[in-house]
Design a protein around this motif. Structure first.
Motif, PDB file in Angstrom:
ATOM      1  N   THR A 152      41.149  88.678  40.985  1.00 56.10           N
ATOM      2  CA  THR A 152      40.505  89.281  42.150  1.00 56.10           C
ATOM      3  C   THR A 152      39.254  90.012  41.676  1.00 56.10           C
ATOM      4  N   GLU A 201      40.063  81.512  37.828  1.00 52.93           N
ATOM      5  CA  GLU A 201      39.075  81.403  36.755  1.00 52.93           C
ATOM      6  C   GLU A 201      39.648  80.535  35.645  1.00 52.93           C
ATOM      7  N   ASP A 244      38.619  77.538  42.100  1.00 52.26           N
ATOM      8  CA  ASP A 244      38.768  77.693  43.554  1.00 52.26           C
ATOM      9  C   ASP A 244      38.638  79.153  43.966  1.00 52.26           C
ATOM     10  N   VAL A 245      37.972  79.373  45.090  1.00 54.38           N
ATOM     11  CA  VAL A 245      38.000  80.672  45.768  1.00 54.38           C
ATOM     12  C   VAL A 245      38.919  80.502  46.964  1.00 54.38           C
ATOM     13  N   TYR A 299      40.353  84.460  43.572  1.00 54.15           N
ATOM     14  CA  TYR A 299      39.869  83.188  43.023  1.00 54.15           C
ATOM     15  C   TYR A 299      40.622  82.824  41.751  1.00 54.15           C
ATOM     16  N   ILE A 325      34.522  79.152  37.491  1.00 51.58           N
ATOM     17  CA  ILE A 325      35.412  79.424  38.618  1.00 51.58           C
ATOM     18  C   ILE A 325      35.823  78.088  39.234  1.00 51.58           C
ATOM     19  N   LYS A 348      29.526  80.503  43.930  1.00 51.70           N
ATOM     20  CA  LYS A 348      30.631  80.166  44.825  1.00 51.70           C
ATOM     21  C   LYS A 348      30.519  80.927  46.146  1.00 51.70           C
ATOM     22  N   LEU A 349      30.272  82.232  46.067  1.00 52.71           N
ATOM     23  CA  LEU A 349      30.188  83.035  47.289  1.00 52.71           C
ATOM     24  C   LEU A 349      28.973  82.635  48.120  1.00 52.71           C
ATOM     25  N   LEU A 361      30.714  82.961  40.046  1.00 54.25           N
ATOM     26  CA  LEU A 361      31.242  83.554  41.271  1.00 54.25           C
ATOM     27  C   LEU A 361      30.115  83.822  42.264  1.00 54.25           C
ATOM     28  N   ALA A 386      38.045  85.428  50.808  1.00 59.58           N
ATOM     29  CA  ALA A 386      36.988  86.401  50.556  1.00 59.58           C
ATOM     30  C   ALA A 386      36.698  87.180  51.833  1.00 59.58           C
ATOM     31  N   VAL A 414      37.359  89.387  46.777  1.00 61.63           N
ATOM     32  CA  VAL A 414      37.585  87.945  46.693  1.00 61.63           C
ATOM     33  C   VAL A 414      38.787  87.647  45.813  1.00 61.63           C
TER      34      VAL A 414
END
Length: 435
Positions: free
Chosen positions: A171, A222, A234-235, A220, A232, A196-197, A193, A238, A218
Motif C-alpha cells: 500500500t 510490486e 497490478d493496482v 498494488y 508494479i 500506473k496512477l 506507480l 486507489a 493505493v
C-alpha cells in the motif's frame, strides 16, 4: 596316584578361586567400566570434532554467486550495450570465432533472437582465471526478469534463465506538495506507480493541475527480483483526492478485459483523455486576450500550451479521423486536426514532426501517438498548443466534459459490489500521510 593328586589339586584351586569370587567379579566390573569409559570418551571426542567441523562450516562464508555461477571462479567483466553494437562485436573481441558465433545465432535462434539485443542493456563476460583468459560464458540481460547465457566452456550452448519473481502486496499513500512523481520519489516508492496512477486516472484527473494538499492512497502489487523492485504489476484499488473531491478506482474483470470503475460502477474511461501528452506542465491557458510572446501583441489564445521537452510523444485524446495535416509558417507550424464525432474536433500545433503513417483521412485511436512536441511556427520554445472545438467553436480544453463508456453491467453488479466493498475497506485502513 597322579590322577588322584591332580583331582585334589584342582579342587583346592577351585576352592581358592571361589573364596576370591567377589574380588574377581569386582575386577571384571572395573575392567568393563574402564572399557566403557574409554569408549564414551572416544565418542565424546568424535562428537566434539564433528561439532567443531560444523561450526567451522557455518562460519565459512557461502560462495558469492553471479547469475548462478561462483563469482570467485571467474574473471568477470561487465558493460552495457552501446548503440549499434551487436552480438558479433561483443564476442569477436573475446576471441570467439565468427563460425562459432554464426552457429550459435542460427542454431539457437529459438532460444533468443540475437537481433533483439537492445542498447543500454547490461552484459557480462565470465572468463577463466588461467593465463589464456578464455571466454567461458557470455551473459546478456534481456530484462530484470530474464537473462540469456552463451556457453563456450566444453560444448557450446545457449539457454535462457528466468529469475524468480516475488510479488508483494503493498500500500502507498501521500500528499502532493509539488507533483505526484516527487511525492512518490521522496518516499522511495517505485517510479512505475506514477505511470500506473496517471494511466488509471487519465480520463478524470488533470495531472498538470494537481494542487498542494491533493492526496492519494493505493493498493498494488510490486514485483521483486533479488530483493530489488523491478516494477508494479497490478493496482487493485486507489483513491485520489483532487480539489477536495475523491476519485475512486477499483480493478474489475468484465468478460475478457480488466478495467477500472468508480464506487458506483461507472467506468473511469471516457471518450476523451484529460490531456494529449504526459510529463509536462501548462505554460499558458485558454484566454480571450493573451500577450503573444513572439508577436508582442494581445490577442485571443483559444487553446492550452503544454511545455514539454522536444520530441515528447503527443497522443490523440480520442478516436477520430485526421482531417488536417500541414505546416503554418506564420502560426502553428506543423499541425494536425482530428474530427472525433459530429460535435468535437481537436487541433495539435507546433509539432516537431508526425508519427509514422499519420496522414489525412486515416482513423486514429484514443491514446495513439500522432506526433512529437516541437517549436515550429511562432514559438519561443518546445511546447504543444492544444485546441478543442465544439460545433466549430473553440472551447477551453480544461473545462471540457467527456462522456463515459459503458459501466459495470447489471448482471455483474452484485459481484462488483462485493469486490469494491472489500477493497474500499482496505483502502480506508490506510492513513493518508500529511493528515
Amino acid at each position: 596316584m597322579n590322577e588322584k593328586m591332580n583331582g585334589i589339586w584342582i579342587k583346592k584351586i577351585g576352592k581358592k578361586l571361589w573364596s576370591y569370587k567377589f574380588y574377581i567379579l569386582a575386577g571384571l566390573l572395573v575392567i568393563a567400566g574402564i572399557v566403557t569409559a574409554v569408549t564414551l570418551y572416544h565418542d565424546y571426542l568424535n562428537d566434539l570434532a564433528e561439532k567443531e567441523r560444523q561450526a567451522a562450516e557455518k562460519e565459512k562464508p557461502a560462495p558469492q554467486m553471479f547469475f548462478g555461477f561462483p563469482a570467485d571462479s571467474f574473471k568477470i567483466e561487465s558493460g552495457v550495450i552501446r548503440p549499434g553494437q551487436n552480438l558479433s562485436d561483443l564476442l569477436l573481441r573475446k576471441g570467439v570465432s565468427m563460425s562459432t558465433i554464426d552457429m550459435l545465432v542460427k542454431q539457437y535462434k529459438w532460444v533468443f533472437d540475437a537481433r533483439k539485443i537492445k542498447s543500454l542493456n547490461p552484459y557480462h563476460y565470465l572468463m577463466g582465471k588461467d593465463s589464456l583468459n578464455s571466454l567461458d560464458y557470455f551473459i546478456y540481460e534481456v530484462s530484470p526478469k530474464q537473462y540469456v547465457v552463451y556457453q563456450f566452456r566444453n560444448q557450446p550452448n545457449v539457454y535462457c534463465v528466468n529469475k524468480p519473481v516475488d510479488v508483494v502486496r503493498k500500500t502507498a499513500t501521500g500528499e502532493i506538495k509539488f507533483s505526484l512523481s516527487q511525492c512518490l520519489d521522496e518516499q522511495g516508492l517505485n517510479y512505475d506507480l506514477t505511470q500506473k496512477l496517471e494511466d488509471i486516472y487519465q480520463w478524470t484527473i488533470d495531472f498538470f493541475g494537481l494542487q498542494k494538499g491533493d492526496n492519494f492512497r493505493v493498493i498494488y502489487d510490486e514485483e521483486m527480483v533479488d530483493g530489488k523492485s523491478i516494477g508494479i504489476s497490478d493496482v487493485y484499488a486507489a483513491e485520489f483526492v483532487h480539489n477536495h473531491v475523491s476519485f475512486f478506482a477499483f480493478l474489475f474483470e468484465t468478460g475478457d478485459n480488466e478495467s477500472y470503475f468508480d464506487e458506483k460502477g461507472q467506468s473511469l474511461k471516457k471518450a476523451f483523455l484529460k490531456a494529449p501528452l504526459k510529463f509536462s506542465r501548462i505554460s499558458s491557458r485558454f484566454s480571450n486576450g493573451r500577450y503573444h510572446p513572439v508577436l508582442k501583441i494581445v490577442r485571443p489564445h483559444h487553446g492550452v500550451d503544454y511545455a514539454a521537452p522536444s520530441g515528447t510523444p503527443v497522443h490523440s485524446i480520442g478516436n477520430g479521423t485526421i482531417i488536417g495535416k500541414g505546416y503554418q509558417p506564420s502560426g502553428g507550424g506543423n499541425y494536425l486536426k482530428i474530427k472525433h464525432n459530429s460535435m468535437y474536433s481537436t487541433e495539435y500545433m507546433h509539432l516537431k514532426g508526425f508519427a509514422s503513417g499519420i496522414r489525412t483521412g486515416i482513423t486514429v485511436k484514443q491514446g495513439q501517438t500522432i506526433g512529437y512536441v516541437g517549436a515550429t511556427g511562432l514559438a519561443t520554445g518546445p511546447h504543444l498548443d492544444f485546441r478543442v472545438f465544439k460545433n466549430g467553436t473553440p472551447i477551453d480544453p480544461l473545462k471540457m466534459e467527456s462522456p463515459r463508456v459503458d459501466p459495470v453491467s447489471k448482471d455483474k453488479m452484485p459481484e462488483y459490489t462485493v469486490l469494491k466493498d472489500s477493497l474500499l475497506t482496505e483502502l480506508q485502513k490506510i492513513p493518508v500521510k500529511g493528515n
